[in-house]
Write a protein that holds these residues in place. Structure first.
Motif, mmCIF file in Angstrom:
data_model
loop_
_atom_site.group_PDB
_atom_site.id
_atom_site.type_symbol
_atom_site.label_atom_id
_atom_site.label_comp_id
_atom_site.label_asym_id
_atom_site.label_seq_id
_atom_site.Cartn_x
_atom_site.Cartn_y
_atom_site.Cartn_z
ATOM 1 N N LEU A 170 45.137 20.204 -46.901
ATOM 2 C CA LEU A 170 43.765 19.877 -47.312
ATOM 3 C C LEU A 170 43.044 21.099 -47.873
ATOM 4 O O LEU A 170 42.301 20.996 -48.854
ATOM 5 C CB LEU A 170 42.996 19.300 -46.118
ATOM 6 C CG LEU A 170 43.520 17.951 -45.600
ATOM 7 C CD1 LEU A 170 42.764 17.542 -44.350
ATOM 8 C CD2 LEU A 170 43.419 16.868 -46.666
ATOM 9 N N ASN A 171 43.266 22.243 -47.270
ATOM 10 C CA ASN A 171 42.610 23.466 -47.747
ATOM 11 C C ASN A 171 43.085 23.888 -49.135
ATOM 12 O O ASN A 171 42.373 24.622 -49.837
ATOM 13 C CB ASN A 171 42.854 24.604 -46.749
ATOM 14 C CG ASN A 171 42.015 24.465 -45.492
ATOM 15 O OD1 ASN A 171 40.881 24.012 -45.547
ATOM 16 N ND2 ASN A 171 42.589 24.857 -44.357
ATOM 17 N N LYS A 172 44.254 23.432 -49.532
ATOM 18 C CA LYS A 172 44.730 23.711 -50.888
ATOM 19 C C LYS A 172 43.879 22.999 -51.934
ATOM 20 O O LYS A 172 43.801 23.433 -53.086
ATOM 21 C CB LYS A 172 46.175 23.245 -51.048
ATOM 22 C CG LYS A 172 47.217 24.050 -50.283
ATOM 23 C CD LYS A 172 48.591 23.443 -50.498
ATOM 24 C CE LYS A 172 49.678 24.156 -49.708
ATOM 25 N NZ LYS A 172 51.008 23.508 -49.897
ATOM 26 N N ARG A 173 43.213 21.910 -51.520
ATOM 27 C CA ARG A 173 42.551 21.043 -52.492
ATOM 28 C C ARG A 173 41.043 20.976 -52.309
ATOM 29 O O ARG A 173 40.341 20.533 -53.213
ATOM 30 C CB ARG A 173 43.157 19.642 -52.399
ATOM 31 C CG ARG A 173 44.645 19.629 -52.775
ATOM 32 C CD ARG A 173 45.344 18.356 -52.307
ATOM 33 N NE ARG A 173 46.728 18.328 -52.771
ATOM 34 C CZ ARG A 173 47.746 18.899 -52.122
ATOM 35 N NH1 ARG A 173 47.530 19.530 -50.980
ATOM 36 N NH2 ARG A 173 48.981 18.828 -52.618
ATOM 37 N N PHE A 174 40.540 21.367 -51.129
ATOM 38 C CA PHE A 174 39.108 21.246 -50.861
ATOM 39 C C PHE A 174 38.587 22.554 -50.260
ATOM 40 O O PHE A 174 39.274 23.212 -49.462
ATOM 41 C CB PHE A 174 38.836 20.089 -49.896
ATOM 42 C CG PHE A 174 39.377 18.767 -50.376
ATOM 43 C CD1 PHE A 174 38.715 18.037 -51.347
ATOM 44 C CD2 PHE A 174 40.577 18.278 -49.875
ATOM 45 C CE1 PHE A 174 39.224 16.825 -51.797
ATOM 46 C CE2 PHE A 174 41.095 17.067 -50.310
ATOM 47 C CZ PHE A 174 40.420 16.341 -51.284
ATOM 48 N N ALA A 175 37.370 22.899 -50.634
ATOM 49 C CA ALA A 175 36.787 24.171 -50.201
ATOM 50 C C ALA A 175 36.326 24.138 -48.754
ATOM 51 O O ALA A 175 36.362 25.160 -48.058
ATOM 52 C CB ALA A 175 35.616 24.529 -51.116
#
Length: 350
Positions: A170-175
């Motif tokens: 998730l952190n790869k795609r959302f700040a």
């Protein structure tokens, strides 16, 4: 749109309201109910909407809700039951969502990402259709608790996430990613019934022993954004779901009682089985008596046969002895006959 070959790698497992008992219902309904404020007045996409009950809950406060699912039958059922103004359903593959970039303010995806063999690709699509200030709410089982600790393997899950792995993806795609945990609990409700007193009961934790630890959440629910939430804005917050009507629990208890009650057809089958066994026992007793009588008759016949054999042997021996005597007598007679015919030398006339 064209469905790519990867769509065949889905593994279906659905919750249908009214099936499976209250626990699974509470799990699924609570996820959607927790989003009521976040979706208020906004454009919402429910990915893997299944039977449509969740999209219908979101539609109570959202400006519009679109539910998508890869299964034609599920989409048709959702349209027939819930479709209407502000709520629509269509068939779509989560690997290739048929919407433009930034089309939705909120995207929900509950208990679906573990059913595809390329979850990263599905997350890419979810991130693509989300608006710049939008919110994604997505859930999945915690593999360490759901599978490893329980020594359980769900045949429908193609890729389960550990907590750290889920957060990394998730952190790869959302700040901004906030992680919540969910698990059903047993409890009791204590409320104020005096209308003069405001009713705002707190949550009270109960542990029978000081060393008892709370069981860990079974499911992970992530709230993801690309922009930091402004102060006072609605959010998905921790909370407790109460079944105010007890309808689900009452139905479950009734089903358990029905399952425990004697089944008339089963009782009739048991009675018939007992009658059949009794008839077979009677036949068996008769067969044994018949076999005993046949054995007795055989023994009598065998005894008679032995007596006849002995008598035949005796008669045979007597016959043989008589034959010997007759032969001896014949020999004597023959000898006497020869003696009578010999000439007498003293008698000239012989």
């Amino acid at each position: 749109m064209t469905i790519e070959p990867e769509a065949a790698s889905y593994s279906v497992e659905r919750f249908v309201p009214g099936d499976g008992g209250p626990i699974i219902a509470y799990e699924h309904v609570h996820r959607y109910a927790a989003c009521a404020d976040v979706v208020r007045g906004r454009r919402v996409l429910d990915v893997a909407s299944g039977e449509g009950y969740g999209a219908a809950l979101l539609a109570r406060t959202a400006a519009s809700v679109t539910g998508v699912d890869i299964d034609d039958a599920a989409v048709s059922a959702a349209r027939a039951r819930y479709g209407g103004d502000g709520l629509e359903f269509s068939r779509a593959d989560m690997y290739e969502l048929p919407f433009g970039d930034g089309s939705f303010d909120v995207v929900t995806c509950f208990e679906a990402i573990e059913h595809v063999d390329a979850p990263g690709r599905a997350l890419d699509e979810i991130a693509r259709v989300l608006s710049e200030d939008g919110t994604v709410v997505i859930s999945t089982p915690d593999k360490a608790v759901y599978s490893d600790a329980a020594d359980y393997e769900n045949e429908f899950h193609l890729h389960e996430f550990y907590r750290d792995e889920f957060c990394t993806e998730l952190n790869k795609r959302f700040a901004f990613v906030t992680l919540l945990g969910q698990r059903t609990r047993a409890g009791s409700e204590l409320v104020v019934v005096d209308p003069r007193v405001a009713d705002a009961p707190p949550t009270v934790d109960y542990f029978p022993d000081a060393g008892t630890t709370v069981s860990p959440p079974l499911y992970l629910i992530a709230v993801c954004r690309n922009r930091e939430l402004r102060r006072g804005a609605p959010d998905v917050r921790p909370g407790v779901l109460l079944d105010g009507t007890d309808e689900l629990v009452d139905g479950y208890i009734a089903a358990v009682h029905a399952a425990m009650a004697p089944d008339a057809q089963a009782a009739a089958r048991l009675e018939q089985r007992d009658r059949d066994v009794a008839d077979l026992n009677i036949e068996l007793v008769g067969a044994r008596a018949y076999a005993a009588e046949m054995s007795r008759q055989y023994e009598i016949a065998a005894a008679k046969g032995q007596a006849l054999s002995d008598e035949l042997l005796r008669v045979t021996r007597e016959s043989e002895q008589r034959a010997v005597h007759l032969l001896a007598a014949e020999d004597q007679l023959t000898a006497l006959g020869h003696g009578a015919r010999e000439p007498d030398p003293t008698n000239p006339s012989s």
